[in-house]
Structures are given as structure tokens and as C-alpha cells.
Scaffold this motif. Structure first.
Motif, PDB file in Angstrom:
ATOM      1  N   LEU A   1      35.139  41.632  41.742  1.00 60.45           N
ATOM      2  CA  LEU A   1      35.659  40.751  41.151  1.00 60.45           C
ATOM      3  C   LEU A   1      34.535  39.394  41.069  1.00 60.45           C
ATOM      4  CD1 LEU A   1      38.992  40.194  40.384  1.00 60.45           C
ATOM      5  CD2 LEU A   1      37.336  41.951  39.274  1.00 60.45           C
ATOM      6  N   ALA A   2      34.336  38.936  42.313  1.00 58.64           N
ATOM      7  CA  ALA A   2      34.048  37.455  42.686  1.00 58.64           C
ATOM      8  C   ALA A   2      32.535  37.728  42.564  1.00 58.64           C
ATOM      9  CB  ALA A   2      33.930  36.933  44.228  1.00 58.64           C
ATOM     10  N   ALA A   3      32.380  38.989  42.776  1.00 54.26           N
ATOM     11  CA  ALA A   3      30.429  39.495  42.637  1.00 54.26           C
ATOM     12  C   ALA A   3      30.351  39.914  40.992  1.00 54.26           C
ATOM     13  CB  ALA A   3      30.301  40.524  43.437  1.00 54.26           C
ATOM     14  N   ASP A   4      30.807  40.363  40.295  1.00 52.18           N
ATOM     15  CA  ASP A   4      30.733  40.813  39.105  1.00 52.18           C
ATOM     16  C   ASP A   4      30.976  39.812  37.909  1.00 52.18           C
ATOM     17  OD1 ASP A   4      30.332  43.078  39.939  1.00 52.18           O
ATOM     18  OD2 ASP A   4      32.240  43.706  39.657  1.00 52.18           O
TER      19      ASP A   4
ATOM     20  N   LEU B   1      34.033  35.161  33.446  1.00 50.71           N
ATOM     21  CA  LEU B   1      33.900  35.684  32.323  1.00 50.71           C
ATOM     22  C   LEU B   1      33.145  37.022  33.320  1.00 50.71           C
ATOM     23  CD1 LEU B   1      32.597  35.759  29.871  1.00 50.71           C
ATOM     24  CD2 LEU B   1      30.572  34.408  30.795  1.00 50.71           C
ATOM     25  N   MET B   2      32.918  38.359  32.906  1.00 51.34           N
ATOM     26  CA  MET B   2      32.436  39.263  33.127  1.00 51.34           C
ATOM     27  C   MET B   2      30.742  39.478  32.735  1.00 51.34           C
ATOM     28  SD  MET B   2      32.459  42.597  35.128  1.00 51.34           S
ATOM     29  CE  MET B   2      33.473  43.214  34.622  1.00 51.34           C
ATOM     30  N   ASN B   3      29.413  39.248  34.266  1.00 49.94           N
ATOM     31  CA  ASN B   3      28.457  39.237  33.506  1.00 49.94           C
ATOM     32  C   ASN B   3      27.950  40.564  33.627  1.00 49.94           C
ATOM     33  OD1 ASN B   3      26.301  37.774  33.891  1.00 49.94           O
ATOM     34  ND2 ASN B   3      25.228  38.023  36.381  1.00 49.94           N
TER      35      ASN B   3
ATOM     36  N   ARG C   1      26.608  41.719  27.403  1.00 48.60           N
ATOM     37  CA  ARG C   1      26.415  42.490  26.126  1.00 48.60           C
ATOM     38  C   ARG C   1      27.948  42.555  25.198  1.00 48.60           C
ATOM     39  NH1 ARG C   1      25.978  48.666  28.504  1.00 48.60           N
ATOM     40  NH2 ARG C   1      27.042  47.154  29.698  1.00 48.60           N
ATOM     41  N   TYR C   2      29.230  42.121  25.830  1.00 50.10           N
ATOM     42  CA  TYR C   2      30.429  42.107  25.272  1.00 50.10           C
ATOM     43  C   TYR C   2      31.014  40.976  25.653  1.00 50.10           C
ATOM     44  CZ  TYR C   2      28.868  47.074  25.780  1.00 50.10           C
ATOM     45  OH  TYR C   2      28.883  48.542  26.095  1.00 50.10           O
ATOM     46  N   PRO C   3      31.439  40.046  25.135  1.00 48.86           N
ATOM     47  CA  PRO C   3      32.126  39.253  25.107  1.00 48.86           C
ATOM     48  C   PRO C   3      33.416  39.108  25.725  1.00 48.86           C
ATOM     49  CG  PRO C   3      32.408  38.694  22.733  1.00 48.86           C
ATOM     50  CD  PRO C   3      31.645  40.467  23.236  1.00 48.86           C
ATOM     51  N   TRP C   4      33.823  39.580  27.397  1.00 47.61           N
ATOM     52  CA  TRP C   4      34.652  39.772  28.182  1.00 47.61           C
ATOM     53  C   TRP C   4      34.952  39.188  29.301  1.00 47.61           C
ATOM     54  CZ3 TRP C   4      31.848  45.491  30.335  1.00 47.61           C
ATOM     55  CH2 TRP C   4      33.259  46.278  31.147  1.00 47.61           C
ATOM     56  N   CYS C   5      36.613  38.781  28.751  1.00 46.49           N
ATOM     57  CA  CYS C   5      37.082  37.602  30.048  1.00 46.49           C
ATOM     58  C   CYS C   5      37.795  38.398  31.038  1.00 46.49           C
ATOM     59  CB  CYS C   5      38.001  37.317  28.974  1.00 46.49           C
ATOM     60  SG  CYS C   5      36.815  35.253  28.816  1.00 46.49           S
ATOM     61  N   ILE C   6      38.332  38.272  31.913  1.00 45.90           N
ATOM     62  CA  ILE C   6      38.813  39.306  33.426  1.00 45.90           C
ATOM     63  C   ILE C   6      40.372  37.588  33.579  1.00 45.90           C
ATOM     64  CG2 ILE C   6      39.386  40.155  35.280  1.00 45.90           C
ATOM     65  CD1 ILE C   6      36.484  40.978  34.899  1.00 45.90           C
ATOM     66  N   LEU C   7      41.224  38.444  33.768  1.00 46.00           N
ATOM     67  CA  LEU C   7      42.641  36.780  34.395  1.00 46.00           C
ATOM     68  C   LEU C   7      42.965  37.979  35.081  1.00 46.00           C
ATOM     69  CD1 LEU C   7      43.065  37.065  30.852  1.00 46.00           C
ATOM     70  CD2 LEU C   7      44.195  35.273  31.417  1.00 46.00           C
TER      71      LEU C   7
ATOM     72  N   GLN D   1      39.055  50.839  40.319  1.00 45.61           N
ATOM     73  CA  GLN D   1      38.475  50.673  41.459  1.00 45.61           C
ATOM     74  C   GLN D   1      38.287  48.871  41.997  1.00 45.61           C
ATOM     75  OE1 GLN D   1      34.207  50.817  39.718  1.00 45.61           O
ATOM     76  NE2 GLN D   1      34.694  52.802  38.984  1.00 45.61           N
ATOM     77  N   VAL D   2      39.048  48.772  41.164  1.00 44.56           N
ATOM     78  CA  VAL D   2      39.337  47.289  42.073  1.00 44.56           C
ATOM     79  C   VAL D   2      40.817  47.479  42.384  1.00 44.56           C
ATOM     80  CG1 VAL D   2      39.359  44.946  41.998  1.00 44.56           C
ATOM     81  CG2 VAL D   2      37.487  46.183  41.598  1.00 44.56           C
ATOM     82  N   PRO D   3      41.343  47.203  43.163  1.00 46.32           N
ATOM     83  CA  PRO D   3      43.490  47.514  43.707  1.00 46.32           C
ATOM     84  C   PRO D   3      43.734  45.606  43.449  1.00 46.32           C
ATOM     85  CG  PRO D   3      41.775  47.517  45.638  1.00 46.32           C
ATOM     86  CD  PRO D   3      41.081  47.760  44.580  1.00 46.32           C
TER      87      PRO D   3
END
Length: 159
Positions: A26-29, A43-45, A48-54, A103-105
Motif C-alpha cells: 500500500l505504501a508503494a502504490d 490516494l492510489m497512484n 485514470r481513476y479517482p481512487w482512495c484507500i482507507l 493481494q494485500v492482507p
């Protein structure tokens, strides 16, 4: 930036937050937007998409149903606030919310503003095409827009 309200946390929750580690993938992406009361907001890097991750700041958390009852409402309120912020900013045709973790637990909740014109519509955004990393200034604009939208929501809810 939204600062966490440490005064509202129990001592146990504070200790958990201090020992919390973000999964390296997650830190890398992602770019860190801010630390909310219960979650780190990323914010997903992929421009193409407005994409947040909490990511709830609870060590070793894997699934939504594992969020302690006393923290569940705070996490879901933050998911709701981010969904509303993305809708306000991007006027999405649909807001997708998902917590897969195959993919990320570490538990993380995706909040994605979708448009019928986006590259993946109507399918999922995962595995479609090649991600396009944000340039520095567009990433900064997106981060600031999300912070402003969240601040406006807090101000409106305080009235």
C-alpha cells in the motif's frame, strides 16, 4: 491536513495507532493524503481513476467484520465521508466501495469514483490496462481537493 483527534481515543486505541504499520505494498502504490481519526487516507497512484484507500489504524486487522465494535462506526463514517468527497469533486456516475484484500492482507477499503466513460467501465478497475502514475502537480491538486472536501463536510456537520 486533517489531524487525528487524540483526545477522543481510548488509551488502548492510542497504543494501537502508535504501533500501526502500513503494509509495504500500500505504501508503494499510494500517496498519503492525511490521517483521519480512525484511518490513514491514501490516494492510489493511478491517475485514470479517482481512487482512495482507507486503512484503519489497527495492527493485524484483515477483514471488515474484525473491526472492534467500538471503532466500527468511526471507520464506516470515514468511508462515507470519502465517498461523498469524491462524488462532490468528480461528479461520478457511481461510487464503488470494496474491501477485498486478496493481494494485500491488511484491511483496506477502496473508494473509487467511476464514470461510464472510464477505461474499465462497467467492469472493475483491477487489472485493466496499465496504471498511469500521477504527475507531481496533478497528484497535489487531487490531494488538496480531497482535503478541502473533507474539511467542508466537517464544517457543515458542526453547524
Amino acid at each position: 491536513m486533517v489531524e487525528p483527534d487524540l483526545g477522543r481515543r481510548t488509551s488502548d486505541a492510542l497504543v494501537e495507532a502508535m504501533s500501526f504499520h502500513l503494509h509495504p505494498q500500500l505504501a508503494a502504490d499510494c500517496h498519503l493524503i492525511t490521517r483521519l481519526d480512525a484511518c490513514d487516507l491514501l490516494l492510489m497512484n493511478d491517475s485514470r481513476y479517482p481512487w482512495c484507500i482507507l486503512v484503519p489504524r489497527i495492527e493485524h486487522l484483515r477483514d471488515l467484520h474484525d473491526i472492534p465494535r467500538g471503532r466500527r462506526e468511526a471507520v464506516m463514517d470515514e468511508v462515507d465521508a470519502v465517498a461523498r468527497a469524491l462524488q462532490q469533486i468528480h461528479h461520478a456516475d457511481k461510487i464503488n466501495v470494496a474491501a477485498l484484500g486478496n493481494q494485500v492482507p491488511q484491511l483496506h477499503v477502496h473508494v473509487i469514483a467511476r464514470h461510464t466513460t472510464d477505461e474499465a467501465w462497467p467492469g472493475p478497475v483491477w487489472g485493466v490496462g496499465t496504471p498511469r502514475a500521477y504527475e507531481q502537480e496533478p497528484a497535489g491538486r487531487e490531494l488538496r481537493a480531497i482535503e478541502r472536501a473533507l474539511a467542508e463536510q466537517r464544517k457543515d456537520s458542526a453547524l
